[in-house]
Design an enzyme around this catalytic site. Structure first.
Site, mmCIF file in Angstrom:
data_model
loop_
_atom_site.group_PDB
_atom_site.id
_atom_site.type_symbol
_atom_site.label_atom_id
_atom_site.label_comp_id
_atom_site.label_asym_id
_atom_site.label_seq_id
_atom_site.Cartn_x
_atom_site.Cartn_y
_atom_site.Cartn_z
ATOM 1 N N CYS A 1 0.812 -1.223 0.000
ATOM 2 C CA CYS A 1 0.000 0.000 0.000
ATOM 3 C C CYS A 1 0.844 1.273 0.000
ATOM 4 O O CYS A 1 0.318 2.359 -0.231
ATOM 5 C CB CYS A 1 -0.952 -0.005 1.192
ATOM 6 S SG CYS A 1 -2.156 -1.322 1.070
ATOM 7 N N HIS B 1 -3.686 7.191 2.716
ATOM 8 C CA HIS B 1 -4.080 5.896 2.167
ATOM 9 C C HIS B 1 -5.445 5.531 2.743
ATOM 10 O O HIS B 1 -5.656 5.586 3.960
ATOM 11 C CB HIS B 1 -3.022 4.854 2.546
ATOM 12 C CG HIS B 1 -3.444 3.453 2.273
ATOM 13 N ND1 HIS B 1 -3.969 3.058 1.065
ATOM 14 C CD2 HIS B 1 -3.434 2.336 3.056
ATOM 15 C CE1 HIS B 1 -4.263 1.774 1.120
ATOM 16 N NE2 HIS B 1 -3.951 1.313 2.311
ATOM 17 N N ASN C 1 -10.329 -0.005 0.020
ATOM 18 C CA ASN C 1 -8.865 0.062 0.015
ATOM 19 C C ASN C 1 -8.361 -0.415 -1.350
ATOM 20 O O ASN C 1 -8.519 -1.587 -1.695
ATOM 21 C CB ASN C 1 -8.330 -0.834 1.140
ATOM 22 C CG ASN C 1 -6.817 -0.847 1.219
ATOM 23 O OD1 ASN C 1 -6.121 -0.411 0.295
ATOM 24 N ND2 ASN C 1 -6.296 -1.358 2.314
HETATM 25 O O1 UT7 Z 1 -3.668 -1.295 3.557
HETATM 26 C C1 UT7 Z 1 -3.756 -1.930 4.801
HETATM 27 C C2 UT7 Z 1 -4.639 -3.128 4.634
HETATM 28 N N1 UT7 Z 1 -5.336 -3.577 5.779
HETATM 29 C C3 UT7 Z 1 -6.089 -2.836 6.614
HETATM 30 O O2 UT7 Z 1 -6.206 -1.653 6.561
HETATM 31 C C4 UT7 Z 1 -6.866 -3.600 7.662
HETATM 32 C C5 UT7 Z 1 -6.868 -2.939 9.004
HETATM 33 N N2 UT7 Z 1 -7.789 -3.612 9.888
HETATM 34 C C6 UT7 Z 1 -9.119 -3.393 9.868
HETATM 35 O O3 UT7 Z 1 -9.595 -2.582 9.085
HETATM 36 C C7 UT7 Z 1 -9.988 -4.143 10.845
HETATM 37 O O4 UT7 Z 1 -9.182 -4.883 11.725
HETATM 38 C C8 UT7 Z 1 -11.010 -5.078 10.144
HETATM 39 C C9 UT7 Z 1 -12.064 -4.233 9.442
HETATM 40 C C10 UT7 Z 1 -10.339 -6.017 9.190
HETATM 41 C C11 UT7 Z 1 -11.722 -5.901 11.215
HETATM 42 O O5 UT7 Z 1 -12.360 -5.035 12.148
HETATM 43 P P1 UT7 Z 1 -12.234 -5.303 13.703
HETATM 44 O O6 UT7 Z 1 -13.006 -4.253 14.385
HETATM 45 O O7 UT7 Z 1 -10.764 -5.440 14.024
HETATM 46 O O8 UT7 Z 1 -13.002 -6.670 13.863
HETATM 47 P P2 UT7 Z 1 -12.460 -8.032 14.488
HETATM 48 O O9 UT7 Z 1 -11.411 -8.622 13.605
HETATM 49 O O10 UT7 Z 1 -12.144 -7.790 15.938
HETATM 50 O O11 UT7 Z 1 -13.728 -8.934 14.403
HETATM 51 C C12 UT7 Z 1 -14.838 -8.735 15.280
HETATM 52 C C13 UT7 Z 1 -15.898 -9.732 14.909
HETATM 53 C C14 UT7 Z 1 -15.391 -11.160 14.806
HETATM 54 O O12 UT7 Z 1 -16.397 -12.024 15.299
HETATM 55 P P3 UT7 Z 1 -16.250 -12.663 16.749
HETATM 56 O O13 UT7 Z 1 -14.964 -13.456 16.720
HETATM 57 O O14 UT7 Z 1 -16.204 -11.517 17.712
HETATM 58 O O15 UT7 Z 1 -17.484 -13.511 16.863
HETATM 59 C C15 UT7 Z 1 -15.275 -11.380 13.315
HETATM 60 O O16 UT7 Z 1 -15.434 -12.733 12.943
HETATM 61 O O17 UT7 Z 1 -16.448 -9.402 13.630
HETATM 62 C C16 UT7 Z 1 -16.431 -10.563 12.795
HETATM 63 N N3 UT7 Z 1 -16.263 -10.131 11.426
HETATM 64 C C17 UT7 Z 1 -17.322 -9.800 10.655
HETATM 65 N N4 UT7 Z 1 -18.642 -9.795 10.897
HETATM 66 C C18 UT7 Z 1 -19.454 -9.396 9.903
HETATM 67 C C19 UT7 Z 1 -15.135 -9.972 10.707
HETATM 68 N N5 UT7 Z 1 -15.423 -9.536 9.473
HETATM 69 C C20 UT7 Z 1 -16.782 -9.433 9.424
HETATM 70 C C21 UT7 Z 1 -17.679 -9.030 8.425
HETATM 71 N N6 UT7 Z 1 -19.000 -9.028 8.715
HETATM 72 N N7 UT7 Z 1 -17.274 -8.636 7.201
#
Ligand code: UT7
Length: 345
Positions: free
Chosen positions: A132, A272, A302
Site C-alpha cells: 500500500c 491511504h 482500500n
Molecule cells: O492497507 C492496509 C490493509 N489492511 C487494513 O487496513 C486492515 C486494518 N484492519 C481493519 O480494518 C480491521 O481490523 C477489520 C475491518 C479487518 C476488522 O475489524 P475489527 O473491528 O478489528 O473486527 P475483528 O477482527 O475484531 O472482528 C470482530 C468480529 C469477529 O467475530 P467474533 O470473533 O467476535 O465472533 C469477526 O469474525 O467481527 C467478525 N467479522 C465480521 N462480521 C461481519 C469480521 N469480518 C466481518 C464481516 N461481517 N465482514
C-alpha cells in the site's frame, strides 16, 4: 540546471547536508476506476456480513471491481488522464514508474504495457513494489530522479486490481478491497507546486502480517495452492489496524516538524484509504479536524497502490486543494511499510 535548496533543508540542520535538487512539482493528476460497483448488499450475498457491520467497522459502502480488466488497463487510463491534465504528450515523458502489488503477470513489468499503450516511446521505466506504500515510494523516486536532473519529468502511477488476490469467501478481507489506479506527472512547474520532503520506511519483521502465501518463488502456483486458496491475501487485521493508527500521525508529525510547520499549517491530509476508523483515529491523534482529511474510502474501499493517487486526483479536481496549500500524503500497509510526503501545491 535551476537549483534551489529544499524547504526542508532550510528548516532543519540535520537535513542541511543533503544534495540540492531543482524544484519539482505536480504537472497534472489522473485516475481510473472500473465501472462495476460491488456494494455491501452484494457482499452480504457472498459472505455472512451486513451493511451495518461493514459501515460501522470500516466506513466502506461500496467498491469498484474489474470485469476482465488487468492492472495495466487501469494504469493506462489513469496515465492518459494525468497527461491530459498536464497538457503533455506521452512522447515527452522520460520516465514512468508503476507501483503495484498485483501486476498483470509476474513478468514483464506493468510499466512496459503502459509505455507501449500510451506511446511514451522515449521513456525508461520500472515497477515499484511496496504494497500500500508503493505509490508513495514511486513518487519519492520520481521526484528525486527528476530533481537530480537524471530525467526532465516522470509519470508516476499507482494501480492495483486487488479483486484478483481477494478471497471472496473471507468476510474480514473481501469487504475491504477494491480496484483503482491513479497517476501524477512530476516535473518543473515554474511558479507552481513544489514537492518538499519525503519519509519512507519498512519493518520487515511484519512481513507475514499481510501476505499472499503462494504464487511466488516460495510456493509456486500449483493445483494444491489453488485448492488451498493460498494465492489470496491473508491478513492479521488487528495488527495492521494498531500499526496504522500509530504510524499515520507519527509520519505526518515528523514531516511537518522537520520542515518547520505545525498542524495548523496543513490545508489537507491525503491518506491511504484503508479504513475510516484508522483515518479518524489518526486525525484525532494529530489534532486535525476531519474537514482537512481527504476521504473517499466509502466509495472505493482500500485500493492499495491506487489509493493515494486516486484520493489526490479527486482532491485536486474537486477544488479541495488550492494553489499554495500545504498538502501531506501518507500511506501505510503490507511489509510493513509506511511513507509520507509534503507538497506546497
Ligand atoms: O492497507 C492496509 C490493509 N489492511 C487494513 O487496513 C486492515 C486494518 N484492519 C481493519 O480494518 C480491521 O481490523 C477489520 C475491518 C479487518 C476488522 O475489524 P475489527 O473491528 O478489528 O473486527 P475483528 O477482527 O475484531 O472482528 C470482530 C468480529 C469477529 O467475530 P467474533 O470473533 O467476535 O465472533 C469477526 O469474525 O467481527 C467478525 N467479522 C465480521 N462480521 C461481519 C469480521 N469480518 C466481518 C464481516 N461481517 N465482514
Amino acid at each position: 540546471m535551476h537549483v534551489l535548496p529544499l524547504e526542508s533543508e532550510r528548516a532543519a540542520c540535520s537535513w542541511s547536508e543533503r544534495p540540492r535538487l531543482r524544484p519539482v512539482g505536480v504537472l497534472g493528476t489522473g485516475s481510473a476506476v472500473p465501472p462495476r460497483v460491488l456494494d455491501n448488499a452484494d457482499l452480504s450475498q457472498l459472505v455472512d456480513t451486513s451493511d451495518e457491520w461493514i459501515v460501522t467497522r470500516t466506513g466502506i459502502r461500496e467498491r469498484r471491481v474489474v470485469t476482465g480488466q488487468a492492472t495495466s488497463d487501469l494504469a493506462i487510463a489513469a496515465a492518459r488522464a494525468a497527461l491530459a491534465a498536464a497538457h503533455l504528450d506521452a512522447s515527452a515523458i522520460e520516465l514512468i514508474l508503476v507501483a503495484t502489488c498485483t501486476p498483470d503477470q509476474l513478468c514483464p513489468p506493468v510499466v512496459c504495457r503502459v509505455q507501449a499503450a500510451i506511446g511514451a516511446t522515449r521513456a525508461a521505466g520500472f515497477d515499484v513494489s511496496a504494497a500500500c506504500s508503493g505509490f508513495m515510494n514511486a513518487w519519492m523516486t520520481g521526484h528525486r530522479l527528476v530533481g537530480a536532473g537524471s530525467f526532465n519529468n516522470c509519470l508516476v502511477i499507482g494501480a492495483d486490481v486487488m479483486s484478483s488476490i481477494t478471497d471472496y469467501q473471507k468476510r474480514d478481507l473481501c469487504v475491504l478491497f477494491g480496484d483503482a489506479a491513479g497517476a501524477a506527472v512530476l516535473g518543473e512547474v515554474p511558479g507552481g507546486s513544489v514537492i518538499l520532503d519525503h519519509i519512507v520506511g519498512i519493518d520487515g519483521n511484519g512481513a507475514d502480517i499481510i501476505v499472499a502465501p503462494a504464487g511466488g518463488s516460495r510456493r509456486p502456483a500449483s493445483a494444491a495452492t489453488v485448492a488451498g486458496r493460498e494465492h489470496f491475501l491473508q491478513m492479521n487485521g488487528k495488527e495492521v489496524f494498531k500499526f496504522a493508527v500509530q504510524k499515520l500521525p507519527e509520519v505526518v508529525r515528523s514531516l511537518l516538524a522537520r520542515n518547520g510547520y505545525g498542524i495548523d499549517d496543513l490545508a489537507l491530509l491525503v491518506p491511504h484509504q484503508a479504513n475510516l476508523r484508522i483515518l479518524e483515529a489518526g486525525a484525532a491523534r494529530l489534532g486535525l479536524p476531519m474537514e482537512r482529511v481527504m476521504v473517499n474510502v466509502d466509495r472505493y474501499g482500500n485500493t492499495a497502490s491506487g489509493s493515494v493517487p486516486l484520493a489526490l486526483d479527486e482532491a485536486a479536481r474537486s477544488g479541495r486543494i488550492q494553489r499554495g496549500d500545504l498538502v501531506a500524503l501518507v500511506s501505510f500497509g503490507g511489509g510493513l511499510s509506511w511513507a509520507g510526503s509534503l507538497v506546497r501545491w
